[in-house]
Design a protein around this motif. Structure first.
Motif, PDB file in Angstrom:
ATOM      1  N   ILE A 154       0.842  -1.205   0.000  1.00  0.00           N
ATOM      2  CA  ILE A 154       0.000   0.000   0.000  1.00  0.00           C
ATOM      3  C   ILE A 154       0.874   1.252   0.000  1.00  0.00           C
ATOM      4  O   ILE A 154       0.609   2.211  -0.729  1.00  0.00           O
ATOM      5  CB  ILE A 154      -0.959  -0.017   1.211  1.00  0.00           C
ATOM      6  N   ALA A 155       1.936   1.236   0.813  1.00  0.00           N
ATOM      7  CA  ALA A 155       2.861   2.374   0.840  1.00  0.00           C
ATOM      8  C   ALA A 155       3.570   2.534  -0.500  1.00  0.00           C
ATOM      9  O   ALA A 155       3.817   3.664  -0.947  1.00  0.00           O
ATOM     10  CB  ALA A 155       3.876   2.190   1.958  1.00  0.00           C
ATOM     11  N   HIS A 159       3.511   5.937  -2.726  1.00  0.00           N
ATOM     12  CA  HIS A 159       4.756   6.648  -3.017  1.00  0.00           C
ATOM     13  C   HIS A 159       5.104   6.612  -4.500  1.00  0.00           C
ATOM     14  O   HIS A 159       5.587   7.605  -5.058  1.00  0.00           O
ATOM     15  CB  HIS A 159       5.899   6.034  -2.203  1.00  0.00           C
ATOM     16  N   GLY A 160       4.837   5.471  -5.139  1.00  0.00           N
ATOM     17  CA  GLY A 160       5.263   5.315  -6.524  1.00  0.00           C
ATOM     18  C   GLY A 160       4.246   5.759  -7.554  1.00  0.00           C
ATOM     19  O   GLY A 160       4.613   6.306  -8.602  1.00  0.00           O
ATOM     20  N   HIS A 161       2.970   5.521  -7.266  1.00  0.00           N
ATOM     21  CA  HIS A 161       1.924   5.798  -8.258  1.00  0.00           C
ATOM     22  C   HIS A 161       0.788   6.656  -7.714  1.00  0.00           C
ATOM     23  O   HIS A 161      -0.139   6.986  -8.446  1.00  0.00           O
ATOM     24  CB  HIS A 161       1.342   4.476  -8.778  1.00  0.00           C
ATOM     25  N   GLY A 162       0.859   7.011  -6.420  1.00  0.00           N
ATOM     26  CA  GLY A 162      -0.257   7.724  -5.797  1.00  0.00           C
ATOM     27  C   GLY A 162       0.046   9.171  -5.513  1.00  0.00           C
ATOM     28  O   GLY A 162       0.852   9.820  -6.186  1.00  0.00           O
ATOM     29  N   ALA A 167       3.571  10.625   5.009  1.00  0.00           N
ATOM     30  CA  ALA A 167       4.863  11.152   5.438  1.00  0.00           C
ATOM     31  C   ALA A 167       5.611  10.115   6.276  1.00  0.00           C
ATOM     32  O   ALA A 167       6.830  10.132   6.360  1.00  0.00           O
ATOM     33  CB  ALA A 167       4.674  12.426   6.254  1.00  0.00           C
ATOM     34  N   LEU A 168       4.862   9.224   6.910  1.00  0.00           N
ATOM     35  CA  LEU A 168       5.438   8.194   7.771  1.00  0.00           C
ATOM     36  C   LEU A 168       4.563   6.955   7.692  1.00  0.00           C
ATOM     37  O   LEU A 168       3.330   7.053   7.662  1.00  0.00           O
ATOM     38  CB  LEU A 168       5.502   8.696   9.219  1.00  0.00           C
ATOM     39  N   ASN A 169       5.199   5.791   7.664  1.00  0.00           N
ATOM     40  CA  ASN A 169       4.492   4.512   7.632  1.00  0.00           C
ATOM     41  C   ASN A 169       4.858   3.717   8.879  1.00  0.00           C
ATOM     42  O   ASN A 169       6.034   3.660   9.255  1.00  0.00           O
ATOM     43  CB  ASN A 169       4.889   3.714   6.386  1.00  0.00           C
ATOM     44  N   HIS A 194      12.257  -0.421  -6.959  1.00  0.00           N
ATOM     45  CA  HIS A 194      12.459   0.125  -5.615  1.00  0.00           C
ATOM     46  C   HIS A 194      11.372   1.154  -5.248  1.00  0.00           C
ATOM     47  O   HIS A 194      11.665   2.312  -4.972  1.00  0.00           O
ATOM     48  CB  HIS A 194      13.836   0.765  -5.490  1.00  0.00           C
ATOM     49  N   PRO A 195      10.105   0.734  -5.248  1.00  0.00           N
ATOM     50  CA  PRO A 195       9.015   1.689  -5.011  1.00  0.00           C
ATOM     51  C   PRO A 195       8.983   2.254  -3.599  1.00  0.00           C
ATOM     52  O   PRO A 195       8.297   3.245  -3.349  1.00  0.00           O
ATOM     53  CB  PRO A 195       7.760   0.857  -5.291  1.00  0.00           C
ATOM     54  N   LEU A 196       9.715   1.636  -2.665  1.00  0.00           N
ATOM     55  CA  LEU A 196       9.738   2.148  -1.290  1.00  0.00           C
ATOM     56  C   LEU A 196      10.921   3.076  -1.043  1.00  0.00           C
ATOM     57  O   LEU A 196      11.081   3.591   0.071  1.00  0.00           O
ATOM     58  CB  LEU A 196       9.778   0.982  -0.291  1.00  0.00           C
TER      59      LEU A 196
END
Length: 252
Positions: A154-155, A159-162, A167-169, A194-196
């Motif tokens: 989900i993160a 981060h990658g497509h949303g 700001a914090l997970n 590396h989407p994270l």
């Protein structure tokens, strides 16, 4: 007792006016949750999901319409958004924080088809946050147990497509399991390269939890997050508690 009954009746009437079909049935099921009475006293808003299958709870700790900060929370296995709200609320009283809890379990058995996929969860988070006027970078995203196991995907979507809301997970008592399909998809590149990378995390665990979700597992998770290019801001390790140690101890 009378005031509690009245509060619950008002909540039921409000939910019934907003929720129909399967979402309404699921809300009735949530009323049997362990902490539903506490949630009812908080008078949250109930938003139906876009597919009419479920709902989201929205609560503002100080009652202000537009809090500066938000928490979006995804409960654990067979968990209710109303119970999640109740558990979080005692830690948020008086803070300028809004809480959005996602009813991602659809009320069936414990099979994967009884839960929203990470893509469906993020779709509903995005829809709700847009409706609430929440700005990117003002959200702490929290996943507990099975919700935590899905939080990495989900993160990655955020981060990658949303919209980069998060700001914090916070990954609580639910580690990265490479044999788990959402994690496998992430590692295999379904969410990009590396989407994270650039995301910020807190991991949380209790020493009295199982090996899969305990301190050792969350340490491995922190290491894998760093391998993905994420920053692990800190790790909460509670020596005295087990599953869900993050919210069971106010100090955490």
């Amino acid at each position: 007792a009378c005031s509690l009954g009245l509060a619950m009746s008002v909540q039921l009437a409000t939910a019934q006016s907003n929720l129909t079909g399967h979402a309404a049935e699921l809300f009735k099921q949530a009323q049997g949750g362990k902490f539903y009475a506490t949630a009812a006293k908080l008078h949250p808003d109930y938003l139906p999901t876009s597919d009419g299958q479920s709902f989201i709870t929205v609560w503002r700790a100080t009652g202000t319409n537009a809090p500066q900060h938000w928490i979006v929370s995804v409960p654990g296995r067979e968990g209710f958004a109303t119970d999640d709200l109740a558990i979080w609320s005692k830690h948020l009283v008086g803070r300028d924080v809004g809480l959005v809890s996602v009813q991602w379990w659809l009320g069936g058995d414990n099979e994967r088809t009884s839960y929203y996929t990470p893509e469906q969860v993020y779709r509903e988070i995005d829809r709700a946050l847009q409706k609430l006027g929440v700005a990117p970078g003002t959200v702490m995203f929290h996943g507990f147990s099975r919700g935590s196991a899905n939080s990495y995907a989900i993160a990655a979507l955020d981060h990658g497509h949303g919209k980069k809301y998060f700001a914090l997970n916070v990954a609580s008592s639910g580690g990265v399991a490479l044999d788990y399909p959402p994690t496998r998809a992430l590692v295999d590149g379904a969410y990009g390269d590396h989407p994270l990378r650039g995301t910020r995390w807190v991991t949380a665990a209790g020493a009295k939890d199982s090996e899969r979700d305990g301190i050792a597992a969350m340490r491995r998770t922190a290491a894998r997050l760093k391998e993905q290019g994420a920053t692990v801001a800190f790790s909460i390790e509670d020596p005295n508690l087990g599953h869900g140690a993050l919210v069971l101890n106010p100090k955490n």
